[in-house]
Design a protein around this motif. Structure first.
Motif, PDB file in Angstrom:
ATOM      1  N   GLY A  23       0.784  -1.224   0.000  1.00 62.37           N
ATOM      2  CA  GLY A  23       0.000   0.000   0.000  1.00 62.37           C
ATOM      3  C   GLY A  23       0.811   1.266   0.000  1.00 62.37           C
ATOM      4  N   TRP A  24       0.295   2.270   0.670  1.00 66.00           N
ATOM      5  CA  TRP A  24       0.723   3.646   0.482  1.00 66.00           C
ATOM      6  C   TRP A  24       2.097   3.974   1.023  1.00 66.00           C
ATOM      7  CZ3 TRP A  24      -4.843   5.499   1.703  1.00 66.00           C
ATOM      8  CH2 TRP A  24      -5.640   5.228   0.582  1.00 66.00           C
ATOM      9  N   SER A  25       2.645   3.194   1.894  1.00 67.15           N
ATOM     10  CA  SER A  25       4.043   3.371   2.303  1.00 67.15           C
ATOM     11  C   SER A  25       4.874   2.222   1.758  1.00 67.15           C
ATOM     12  CB  SER A  25       4.167   3.428   3.830  1.00 67.15           C
ATOM     13  OG  SER A  25       3.772   4.694   4.308  1.00 67.15           O
ATOM     14  N   SER A  50       1.769  -0.191   8.674  1.00 69.59           N
ATOM     15  CA  SER A  50       1.753  -1.549   9.222  1.00 69.59           C
ATOM     16  C   SER A  50       1.618  -2.607   8.141  1.00 69.59           C
ATOM     17  CB  SER A  50       0.645  -1.692  10.270  1.00 69.59           C
ATOM     18  OG  SER A  50      -0.607  -1.308   9.745  1.00 69.59           O
ATOM     19  N   ARG A  51       0.816  -2.361   7.122  1.00 70.86           N
ATOM     20  CA  ARG A  51       0.681  -3.355   6.052  1.00 70.86           C
ATOM     21  C   ARG A  51       1.983  -3.529   5.271  1.00 70.86           C
ATOM     22  NH1 ARG A  51      -4.627  -1.542   5.863  1.00 70.86           N
ATOM     23  NH2 ARG A  51      -4.181   0.040   4.320  1.00 70.86           N
ATOM     24  N   PRO A  52       2.623  -2.462   4.770  1.00 75.56           N
ATOM     25  CA  PRO A  52       3.889  -2.679   4.065  1.00 75.56           C
ATOM     26  C   PRO A  52       4.949  -3.339   4.948  1.00 75.56           C
ATOM     27  CG  PRO A  52       3.059  -0.507   3.569  1.00 75.56           C
ATOM     28  CD  PRO A  52       2.184  -1.077   4.660  1.00 75.56           C
ATOM     29  N   ALA A  53       4.990  -2.998   6.212  1.00 83.10           N
ATOM     30  CA  ALA A  53       5.964  -3.647   7.099  1.00 83.10           C
ATOM     31  C   ALA A  53       5.688  -5.145   7.166  1.00 83.10           C
ATOM     32  CB  ALA A  53       5.916  -3.024   8.493  1.00 83.10           C
ATOM     33  N   GLY A  57       8.131  -7.988   5.567  1.00 86.44           N
ATOM     34  CA  GLY A  57       8.902  -8.677   6.587  1.00 86.44           C
ATOM     35  C   GLY A  57       9.875  -7.797   7.338  1.00 86.44           C
ATOM     36  N   VAL A  58       9.501  -6.522   7.536  1.00 82.60           N
ATOM     37  CA  VAL A  58      10.341  -5.614   8.305  1.00 82.60           C
ATOM     38  C   VAL A  58       9.558  -5.123   9.519  1.00 82.60           C
ATOM     39  CG1 VAL A  58      11.673  -4.914   6.274  1.00 82.60           C
ATOM     40  CG2 VAL A  58       9.689  -3.563   6.953  1.00 82.60           C
ATOM     41  N   VAL A  59      10.224  -4.379  10.381  1.00 77.76           N
ATOM     42  CA  VAL A  59       9.587  -3.810  11.566  1.00 77.76           C
ATOM     43  C   VAL A  59       8.933  -2.495  11.163  1.00 77.76           C
ATOM     44  CG1 VAL A  59       9.976  -2.913  13.891  1.00 77.76           C
ATOM     45  CG2 VAL A  59      11.319  -4.854  13.061  1.00 77.76           C
ATOM     46  N   GLY A  60       7.686  -2.326  11.521  1.00 81.70           N
ATOM     47  CA  GLY A  60       6.990  -1.071  11.261  1.00 81.70           C
ATOM     48  C   GLY A  60       6.297  -0.597  12.519  1.00 81.70           C
ATOM     49  N   MET A  61       6.182   0.706  12.654  1.00 82.61           N
ATOM     50  CA  MET A  61       5.561   1.260  13.857  1.00 82.61           C
ATOM     51  C   MET A  61       4.843   2.554  13.520  1.00 82.61           C
ATOM     52  SD  MET A  61       7.430   2.439  17.315  1.00 82.61           S
ATOM     53  CE  MET A  61       6.852   4.010  17.850  1.00 82.61           C
ATOM     54  N   LYS A  62       3.702   2.740  14.141  1.00 86.71           N
ATOM     55  CA  LYS A  62       2.957   3.986  14.024  1.00 86.71           C
ATOM     56  C   LYS A  62       3.076   4.714  15.360  1.00 86.71           C
ATOM     57  CE  LYS A  62      -1.605   5.854  14.310  1.00 86.71           C
ATOM     58  NZ  LYS A  62      -1.249   6.588  15.521  1.00 86.71           N
ATOM     59  N   PRO A  63       3.872   5.776  15.410  1.00 87.88           N
ATOM     60  CA  PRO A  63       3.936   6.544  16.658  1.00 87.88           C
ATOM     61  C   PRO A  63       2.586   7.195  16.968  1.00 87.88           C
ATOM     62  CG  PRO A  63       5.809   7.065  15.245  1.00 87.88           C
ATOM     63  CD  PRO A  63       4.835   6.267  14.425  1.00 87.88           C
TER      64      PRO A  63
END
Length: 167
Positions: A23-25, A50-53, A57-63
């Motif tokens: 998606g968008w990121s 979160s979806r692209p992460a 297969g990487v770490v993603g976070m939404k502050p």
């Protein structure tokens, strides 16, 4: 995807998974997964980080909303927009977040407590996704995390539709 367009861009998921990387990121997630960059930021409005992460297969976070300034970003839904962050390892986020002005809390002195919520959208997820969430919750509990079932409070039934309206 360009300007958070609701259509896939040209990026592809590194590692051979078919289709766009979430998606968008997607460019940020794919760039980190392909070792093009050690970490990246990207727009986060409705799972856009979160979806692209997850797909890459990487770490993603939404502050927390408003914690990272959005100066210079094109708004999509200002009451929902925030900056998502990507890295290959959680330790890398500990380097990236302070650079973005996000203070890191001290390490907790107890195991994490996590809530497992099967929202009204739960049945819309693929069976494989639901099974993965269930297995992950069980593994976290076995590793010492406190995993508890939580329910959305009354009046939250329309949140999914409200989010789409706001966007």
């Amino acid at each position: 995807t360009e300007r958070a367009a609701p259509r896939p861009g040209r990026a592809r998921t590194p590692g051979g998974r078919a289709g766009p990387p979430g998606g968008w990121s997607s460019g940020a997630g794919a760039g980190v997964a392909a070792f093009m960059v050690p970490a990246a930021v990207g727009p986060q409005t409705a799972g856009w980080a979160s979806r692209p992460a997850a797909f890459c297969g990487v770490v993603g976070m939404k502050p927390t909303h408003g914690l990272v300034p959005l100066d210079g970003a094109s708004p999509f839904a200002p009451s929902l927009d925030t900056v998502g962050v990507f890295a290959r390892d959680p330790a890398d986020l500990a380097l990236l977040l302070p650079a973005l002005g996000v203070p890191l809390p001290p390490a907790p002195d107890r195991p994490p407590r996590l809530g497992l919520c099967r929202s009204p959208q739960w049945p819309l997820a693929e069976e494989s996704t639901r099974a993965l969430v269930e297995r992950t919750a069980a593994r976290l509990a076995a590793a010492g995390a406190g995993v508890v079932e939580v329910q959305l409070p009354p009046g939250c039934d329309g949140l999914f539709e409200a989010q789409r309206t706001v966007m």
